[in-house]
Scaffold this active site. Structure first.
Site, short mmCIF file in Angstrom:
data_model
loop_
_atom_site.label_atom_id
_atom_site.label_comp_id
_atom_site.label_asym_id
_atom_site.label_seq_id
_atom_site.Cartn_x
_atom_site.Cartn_y
_atom_site.Cartn_z
N SER A 166 0.86 -1.23 0.00
CA SER A 166 0.39 0.00 0.32
C SER A 166 0.83 1.21 -0.08
O SER A 166 2.01 1.27 0.51
CB SER A 166 -1.44 -0.04 1.22
OG SER A 166 -1.26 1.30 1.42
N TYR A 181 -2.38 -1.53 10.80
CA TYR A 181 -2.56 -1.81 9.61
C TYR A 181 -1.48 -1.75 8.96
O TYR A 181 -0.88 -2.19 8.28
CB TYR A 181 -3.60 -1.00 8.85
CG TYR A 181 -4.22 -1.79 7.61
CD1 TYR A 181 -3.84 -2.67 7.03
CD2 TYR A 181 -4.02 -0.64 6.99
CE1 TYR A 181 -4.09 -3.02 5.83
CE2 TYR A 181 -3.45 -0.84 4.48
CZ TYR A 181 -3.63 -2.40 4.65
OH TYR A 181 -4.02 -2.59 3.34
N LYS A 185 2.45 -4.19 6.61
CA LYS A 185 2.55 -4.17 5.44
C LYS A 185 3.68 -3.81 5.23
O LYS A 185 4.49 -3.77 4.39
CB LYS A 185 1.51 -3.13 3.87
CG LYS A 185 -0.06 -3.12 4.18
CD LYS A 185 -0.49 -4.00 3.70
CE LYS A 185 -1.20 -4.32 3.54
NZ LYS A 185 -1.49 -5.92 2.81
P1 NAD Z 1 -10.67 -6.91 0.63
O1 NAD Z 1 -11.39 -6.73 2.35
O2 NAD Z 1 -12.00 -7.02 0.23
O3 NAD Z 1 -10.46 -8.56 1.22
C1 NAD Z 1 -9.65 -9.37 1.84
C2 NAD Z 1 -9.60 -10.60 1.35
O4 NAD Z 1 -8.98 -11.70 2.61
C3 NAD Z 1 -11.57 -10.72 2.04
O5 NAD Z 1 -12.42 -11.88 1.96
C4 NAD Z 1 -11.63 -11.30 3.52
O6 NAD Z 1 -12.36 -12.66 3.96
C5 NAD Z 1 -9.81 -12.36 3.40
N1 NAD Z 1 -9.22 -13.15 4.96
C6 NAD Z 1 -8.81 -12.11 5.35
N2 NAD Z 1 -7.48 -12.46 6.29
C7 NAD Z 1 -7.79 -14.23 5.71
C8 NAD Z 1 -6.92 -15.18 6.46
N3 NAD Z 1 -6.37 -14.94 7.45
N4 NAD Z 1 -7.31 -15.72 5.61
C9 NAD Z 1 -8.48 -16.45 4.94
N5 NAD Z 1 -8.34 -15.37 4.10
C10 NAD Z 1 -8.43 -14.13 4.64
O7 NAD Z 1 -9.60 -6.19 1.01
P2 NAD Z 1 -8.91 -5.58 -0.29
O8 NAD Z 1 -9.09 -4.44 -0.58
O9 NAD Z 1 -9.57 -6.91 -1.43
O10 NAD Z 1 -7.65 -5.80 -0.16
C11 NAD Z 1 -6.73 -6.76 -0.43
C12 NAD Z 1 -5.49 -6.15 0.01
O11 NAD Z 1 -4.88 -5.35 -0.76
C13 NAD Z 1 -4.97 -6.19 1.53
O12 NAD Z 1 -4.04 -7.12 1.47
C14 NAD Z 1 -5.02 -4.93 1.26
O13 NAD Z 1 -4.44 -4.56 2.42
C15 NAD Z 1 -5.01 -4.95 0.24
N6 NAD Z 1 -4.80 -3.04 -0.31
C16 NAD Z 1 -5.95 -2.73 -0.26
C17 NAD Z 1 -6.12 -1.14 -0.76
C18 NAD Z 1 -7.34 -1.09 -0.59
O14 NAD Z 1 -8.06 0.38 -0.69
N7 NAD Z 1 -8.65 -1.87 -0.41
C19 NAD Z 1 -4.95 -0.74 -1.01
C20 NAD Z 1 -3.82 -0.83 -0.31
C21 NAD Z 1 -3.68 -2.16 -0.04
C1 WQD Z 2 -9.91 9.32 0.50
C2 WQD Z 2 -9.71 10.69 0.89
C3 WQD Z 2 -10.14 11.05 2.90
C4 WQD Z 2 -14.33 9.74 3.23
C5 WQD Z 2 -6.96 4.66 3.26
C6 WQD Z 2 -5.90 3.63 3.67
C7 WQD Z 2 -4.68 3.34 3.08
C8 WQD Z 2 -5.43 2.90 1.75
C9 WQD Z 2 -6.50 3.42 1.15
C10 WQD Z 2 -5.46 0.50 1.97
C11 WQD Z 2 -9.20 11.16 1.95
C12 WQD Z 2 -11.59 11.76 2.43
C13 WQD Z 2 -13.25 10.23 2.56
C14 WQD Z 2 -15.32 10.30 3.33
C15 WQD Z 2 -13.96 11.93 2.99
N1 WQD Z 2 -5.62 1.69 2.46
N2 WQD Z 2 -12.72 11.45 2.93
N3 WQD Z 2 -14.78 11.46 3.28
O1 WQD Z 2 -7.88 7.49 3.53
O2 WQD Z 2 -6.56 7.78 1.04
O3 WQD Z 2 -6.63 5.05 2.15
O4 WQD Z 2 -7.44 3.94 1.97
O5 WQD Z 2 -3.79 -0.20 1.95
O6 WQD Z 2 -4.35 2.63 4.16
O7 WQD Z 2 -5.51 5.02 4.95
O8 WQD Z 2 -7.99 6.81 1.68
O9 WQD Z 2 -11.38 7.14 0.93
O10 WQD Z 2 -10.39 6.27 3.19
O11 WQD Z 2 -10.56 8.28 1.27
O12 WQD Z 2 -13.20 13.53 2.94
O13 WQD Z 2 -16.75 9.97 4.22
O14 WQD Z 2 -11.38 11.18 1.18
O15 WQD Z 2 -9.67 12.44 4.13
O16 WQD Z 2 -9.40 12.33 1.93
P1 WQD Z 2 -7.24 7.09 1.90
P2 WQD Z 2 -9.74 6.68 1.81
#
Ligand code: NAD
Ligand code: WQD
Length: 342
Positions: free
Chosen positions: A127, A152, A156
């Site tokens: 991330s 969290y 990562k």
């Molecule tokens: P998500 O929660 O939709 O998917 C993650 C999946 O992993 C879920 O279906 C959950 O049930 C499963 N899971 C969790 N713990 C588990 C375990 N111990 N064993 C088996 N399954 C397990 O999340 P996502 O948005 O698809 O994110 C996927 C990956 O990307 C995550 O590692 C997340 O940290 C990373 N990521 C997400 C974002 C985002 O904004 N969505 C941003 C950066 C990184």
């Molecule tokens: C985006 C922008 C908020 C909600 C998060 C995690 C990060 C990564 C991605 C996994 C920001 C603004 C949001 C609302 C708002 N995930 N906002 N009103 O904060 O960039 O990142 O998701 O790795 O680790 O921290 O994403 O979608 O929460 O926010 O104004 O109700 O929208 O302040 O500027 P963010 P977000």
């Protein structure tokens, strides 16, 4: 015979889109997920899109023996894309141990099981949160990793270190993909993001407000040092993101990686403010959004967007879909959810 790829967390948001793209490219997909944050019906949704049902096993990767057994049973897995993790930043500050146990325990069990069958190729979900507020923008992979602002985020950073060490020991070749802000849904609207409870992220909150599930969107702060005062992020279409995982896998299987552990930023390289997102959402979808300016959200970085040069030139991947397509697909998905139970 098709190559067999294991997608952990494959019924989740990004994992399900990646499973679809893998199948579109001819891979055989196996999914493991403990369904902590997703739903088994997603397997059928993937099948509806591609015509192929991925193999699904409900498995908690924190269960070491069950994970080892699973890999013994599927000893022909040629690569793993590891999405499984908990991802709610706020929850991680309240329950840090739950995050360390799940995100790190699942990773180490999974890598031990990979080694037990001689599977050496791993693509990992990281991330942009590892950069915190970068000193220079756009942020490149060379920017320092800052002290994590949440447990969290720390999982990562630590995960990347664990993977690096395993690569150094000669047991693994890995690519860590640092996602910026994934949004949107598949064009069929058969899969998308399924937030449980009140969404923390901006776009699900916008779509839920527009459909009437939430009364009003709060814009967290309009006094930042940005052109319109609201925070700036690099939003990326989840389908573009999914495709990058296949490019990364093929880099590993084609032995084109330059180091045993490589890191790439995945974004569009363009920063949009919260107000840009709201106005574009209203414009492309012809809906009015109820919103008001609210105080800053603690812990938010002011602005961040990716330097995509390394992803474009070294990985050979570029995001293709723009903000309008992202927000159109997010709205189509929310409307699909209104009419159907998933
Ligand atoms: P998500 O929660 O939709 O998917 C993650 C999946 O992993 C879920 O279906 C959950 O049930 C499963 N899971 C969790 N713990 C588990 C375990 N111990 N064993 C088996 N399954 C397990 O999340 P996502 O948005 O698809 O994110 C996927 C990956 O990307 C995550 O590692 C997340 O940290 C990373 N990521 C997400 C974002 C985002 O904004 N969505 C941003 C950066 C990184
Ligand atoms: C985006 C922008 C908020 C909600 C998060 C995690 C990060 C990564 C991605 C996994 C920001 C603004 C949001 C609302 C708002 N995930 N906002 N009103 O904060 O960039 O990142 O998701 O790795 O680790 O921290 O994403 O979608 O929460 O926010 O104004 O109700 O929208 O302040 O500027 P963010 P977000």
């Amino acid at each position: 015979m098709n190559k067999k790829i294991l997608v952990t967390g494959g019924t989740g948001y990004i994992g399900s889109h990646t499973a679809v793209e893998l199948q579109n490219c001819g891979y055989e997909v196996l999914i493991v997920d403990n369904l902590a944050n997703s739903n088994e019906n997603i397997v059928s949704q993937i099948e509806k899109i591609t015509g192929i049902r991925p193999g699904f096993t409900q498995l908690d990767l924190c269960d070491r023996q069950a994970t080892l057994d699973y890999f013994q049973k599927h000893s022909d897995i040629s690569g793993v894309i590891h999405f499984a993790a908990y991802k709610a930043v706020g929850e991680s500050t309240e329950k840090p141990l739950m995050y360390y146990q799940n995100n790190l325990g699942s990773l180490t069990n999974m890598m031990e099981a990979m080694a037990s069958i001689g599977c050496k190729h791993l693509v990992f979900s990281s991330s942009c949160t590892v950069y915190g507020q970068p000193a220079e923008l756009p942020v490149s992979e060379k920017a320092p990793v800052k002290k994590a602002m949440s447990p969290y985020g720390n999982t990562k950073q630590i995960s990347e270190e664990i993977i690096f060490d395993q690569c150094l020991a000669g047991n693994l070749e890995a690519i860590s993909l640092r996602y910026f802000n994934p949004i949107g849904a598949h064009e069929t609207a058969l899969i998308g993001e399924l937030p449980i409870g009140v969404p923390n992220n901006l776009v699900p909150f916008i779509t839920q407000t527009a459909i009437g599930k939430r009364e009003m969107l709060q814009v967290f702060g309009d006094d930042y040092n940005t052109p319109d005062g609201t925070c700036i992020r690099d939003y990326i279409h989840v389908v573009d993101l999914a495709k990058a995982h296949i490019v990364a896998l093929e880099r590993l299987s084609g032995e084109n990686n330059l180091e045993r552990f490589e890191i790439f930023n995945l974004g569009t390289g363009i920063g949009y403010s919260v107000l840009d997102i709201i106005l574009t959402f209203e414009g492309v979808n012809g809906v009015k959004l109820n919103y008001r300016i609210a105080p800053r959200r603690p812990g938010d970085v002011e602005k961040v967007w990716a330097d995509t040069t390394k992803a474009n030139e070294v990985l050979g991947w570029k995001a293709e879909l723009g903000l309008e397509a992202m927000l159109r697909s997010a709205w189509k998905w929310e409307k699909f959810l209104q009419n159907k139970e998933i």
